[in-house]
Design a protein around this motif. Sequence first.
Motif, PDB file in Angstrom:
ATOM      1  N   LEU A  43       0.849  -1.195   0.000  1.00 41.94           N
ATOM      2  CA  LEU A  43       0.000   0.000   0.000  1.00 41.94           C
ATOM      3  C   LEU A  43       0.883   1.242   0.000  1.00 41.94           C
ATOM      4  N   ASP A  44       0.570   2.189  -0.859  1.00 43.00           N
ATOM      5  CA  ASP A  44       1.336   3.430  -0.891  1.00 43.00           C
ATOM      6  C   ASP A  44       0.724   4.425   0.090  1.00 43.00           C
ATOM      7  N   VAL A  45       0.795   4.050   1.374  1.00 42.82           N
ATOM      8  CA  VAL A  45       0.334   4.943   2.431  1.00 42.82           C
ATOM      9  C   VAL A  45       1.439   5.055   3.469  1.00 42.82           C
ATOM     10  N   ALA A  46       1.385   6.103   4.261  1.00 43.12           N
ATOM     11  CA  ALA A  46       2.357   6.270   5.336  1.00 43.12           C
ATOM     12  C   ALA A  46       2.132   5.196   6.393  1.00 43.12           C
ATOM     13  N   ILE A  47       3.216   4.652   6.927  1.00 41.65           N
ATOM     14  CA  ILE A  47       3.124   3.594   7.928  1.00 41.65           C
ATOM     15  C   ILE A  47       4.192   3.799   8.993  1.00 41.65           C
ATOM     16  N   ALA A  48       3.795   3.638  10.247  1.00 39.44           N
ATOM     17  CA  ALA A  48       4.740   3.506  11.349  1.00 39.44           C
ATOM     18  C   ALA A  48       4.540   2.115  11.929  1.00 39.44           C
ATOM     19  N   GLY A  49       5.574   1.285  11.884  1.00 40.40           N
ATOM     20  CA  GLY A  49       5.486  -0.067  12.408  1.00 40.40           C
ATOM     21  C   GLY A  49       6.291  -0.214  13.682  1.00 40.40           C
ATOM     22  N   SER A  50       6.147  -1.381  14.310  1.00 39.55           N
ATOM     23  CA  SER A  50       6.895  -1.682  15.544  1.00 39.55           C
ATOM     24  C   SER A  50       6.685  -0.587  16.588  1.00 39.55           C
ATOM     25  N   GLU A  75       9.701   1.892  13.351  1.00 35.09           N
ATOM     26  CA  GLU A  75       9.879   1.975  11.900  1.00 35.09           C
ATOM     27  C   GLU A  75       8.973   3.087  11.371  1.00 35.09           C
ATOM     28  N   PHE A  76       9.516   3.953  10.558  1.00 35.06           N
ATOM     29  CA  PHE A  76       8.779   5.130  10.084  1.00 35.06           C
ATOM     30  C   PHE A  76       8.944   5.229   8.581  1.00 35.06           C
ATOM     31  N   ARG A  77       7.824   5.158   7.842  1.00 36.45           N
ATOM     32  CA  ARG A  77       7.904   5.239   6.382  1.00 36.45           C
ATOM     33  C   ARG A  77       6.822   6.178   5.853  1.00 36.45           C
ATOM     34  N   PRO A  78       7.204   7.340   5.347  1.00 34.49           N
ATOM     35  CA  PRO A  78       6.216   8.235   4.743  1.00 34.49           C
ATOM     36  C   PRO A  78       5.634   7.625   3.469  1.00 34.49           C
ATOM     37  N   ALA A  79       4.511   8.152   3.030  1.00 32.70           N
ATOM     38  CA  ALA A  79       3.913   7.701   1.774  1.00 32.70           C
ATOM     39  C   ALA A  79       4.831   8.068   0.610  1.00 32.70           C
ATOM     40  N   MET A  98       5.256 -20.358  25.296  1.00 28.61           N
ATOM     41  CA  MET A  98       4.461 -19.213  24.862  1.00 28.61           C
ATOM     42  C   MET A  98       5.001 -18.656  23.549  1.00 28.61           C
ATOM     43  N   LEU A  99       4.112 -18.026  22.786  1.00 24.45           N
ATOM     44  CA  LEU A  99       4.498 -17.430  21.511  1.00 24.45           C
ATOM     45  C   LEU A  99       5.350 -16.188  21.743  1.00 24.45           C
ATOM     46  N   VAL A 100       6.524 -16.163  21.135  1.00 22.60           N
ATOM     47  CA  VAL A 100       7.414 -15.002  21.181  1.00 22.60           C
ATOM     48  C   VAL A 100       7.455 -14.392  19.784  1.00 22.60           C
ATOM     49  N   GLU A 101       7.231 -13.075  19.711  1.00 24.04           N
ATOM     50  CA  GLU A 101       7.167 -12.370  18.431  1.00 24.04           C
ATOM     51  C   GLU A 101       8.276 -11.308  18.374  1.00 24.04           C
ATOM     52  N   PRO A 102       9.444 -11.659  17.834  1.00 17.97           N
ATOM     53  CA  PRO A 102      10.505 -10.653  17.710  1.00 17.97           C
ATOM     54  C   PRO A 102      10.171  -9.649  16.602  1.00 17.97           C
ATOM     55  N   LYS A 103      10.501  -8.389  16.848  1.00 22.31           N
ATOM     56  CA  LYS A 103      10.318  -7.320  15.876  1.00 22.31           C
ATOM     57  C   LYS A 103      11.614  -6.514  15.840  1.00 22.31           C
ATOM     58  N   PRO A 104      11.773  -5.644  14.853  1.00 18.32           N
ATOM     59  CA  PRO A 104      13.044  -4.910  14.774  1.00 18.32           C
ATOM     60  C   PRO A 104      13.368  -4.081  16.017  1.00 18.32           C
ATOM     61  N   VAL A 106      12.557   3.030   4.859  1.00 21.99           N
ATOM     62  CA  VAL A 106      12.103   3.007   6.246  1.00 21.99           C
ATOM     63  C   VAL A 106      13.155   3.679   7.121  1.00 21.99           C
ATOM     64  N   ALA A 107      12.732   4.703   7.849  1.00 23.74           N
ATOM     65  CA  ALA A 107      13.639   5.409   8.750  1.00 23.74           C
ATOM     66  C   ALA A 107      13.402   4.919  10.176  1.00 23.74           C
ATOM     67  N   PRO A 108      14.456   4.596  10.899  1.00 26.73           N
ATOM     68  CA  PRO A 108      14.271   4.162  12.292  1.00 26.73           C
ATOM     69  C   PRO A 108      14.061   5.356  13.218  1.00 26.73           C
ATOM     70  N   LEU A 109      13.148   5.213  14.155  1.00 26.10           N
ATOM     71  CA  LEU A 109      12.974   6.215  15.207  1.00 26.10           C
ATOM     72  C   LEU A 109      13.573   5.724  16.521  1.00 26.10           C
ATOM     73  N   ALA A 110      14.158   4.529  16.473  1.00 28.13           N
ATOM     74  CA  ALA A 110      14.766   3.942  17.667  1.00 28.13           C
ATOM     75  C   ALA A 110      15.938   3.073  17.237  1.00 28.13           C
ATOM     76  N   ALA A 111      16.782   2.743  18.200  1.00 30.05           N
ATOM     77  CA  ALA A 111      17.865   1.793  17.938  1.00 30.05           C
ATOM     78  C   ALA A 111      17.299   0.378  17.906  1.00 30.05           C
TER      79      ALA A 111
END
Length: 269
Positions: free
Chosen positions: A91-98, A102-106, A136-142, A111-116
Amino acid sequence: MTDPSDSLSLAEQGSGPTDLPPPSPLRIASQTALFLDFDGTLVEIADHPDEVIVPETLPGVIAALAEALEGRLALVSGRSIAALETLLGPLDVAIAGSHGGEFRPAGTHTVAPLAASLPDRVVTHLSEFARANGNMLVEPKPYSVAVHYRHHPEALEGLLARAEALAHEEDLKLKHGKQVVELVMPGSDKGSALTAFMERPEFAGTQPLFLGDDVTDEDAFRVLEELGGHGVLVGPMRATAAHRRLPDVAAVHDWLAAALRTHDQSEGI
C-alpha cells in the motif's frame, strides 16, 4: 469535528464518566489527518498474530481514504511494516510499524528508524523464559519483542517479573497489552510516531484523529491534544486519555465507509 475539550477522559476526571461519546462523522477535509491502529481497530484480534482475518475490502478502503485525504493518512501499528504488508499487500500509504520504531512516509520504500535496534540478548532471554513456561508465543520485531500469554495466563506473574528486570537492565520500555507483554526500545512508541508524522509538510496544520484499542495506543492518545487533535478508543470502555469511543471493529469500518460515501457524493460520483 468536535472539540475534544468538551469530554474529559477517565484519567482527567478521576472516577470519570461511565462512557465516552462516539466521534462525530469523519469529515474528509483539508484540515483532517487520520491515524489508524491495526489489530483490534481495523481487524479483530486473533489467538495468533498470523491468524487475523483481513476483510477483503480493507486494503481498498485504506487506499481510498488515503487518496481522498491527499496522503494525510497513516497506519500506526505494533506490527512491523513487513508484517502489515504481508497481510494488506503493498500500500502506498504512510506507515509507522513496531510501535513507531519503523517510520515510512507515503510515496517511498525507505524506512527510517525512530529507535535503535533491540539487542538480540533480550529476545534470547524472553524466548528461554517462554519455552520454560508452556512454550508461549514469542514475536521478535526490529525494535521490540512481544510474548503472548493468552493460552498461559498462569505464567503472567513470572513473565512480568522477567520483563521488568530486562527493562531495567537494558533501559527498555515495558508495555502490557491485551494478553501480551512487550519490551520496546526508547523512541519506539506511537506518540513519537504521530509527532514525527505531524512534522511533515503533508500533515502540517491539520487536526489529527487517532483510532486505537490497546494500552499501547495511549502514548498516541496523550500527545494528541498538544497536536490539536483527539483520540478514539475502540472497544470496551476503560481508563483512557481518548475522548471518544467506538464499540468495536465493525463500528470502525462503518464510520470509515460512511466518510467515503459522503465524500463520493460530494464529488458527484
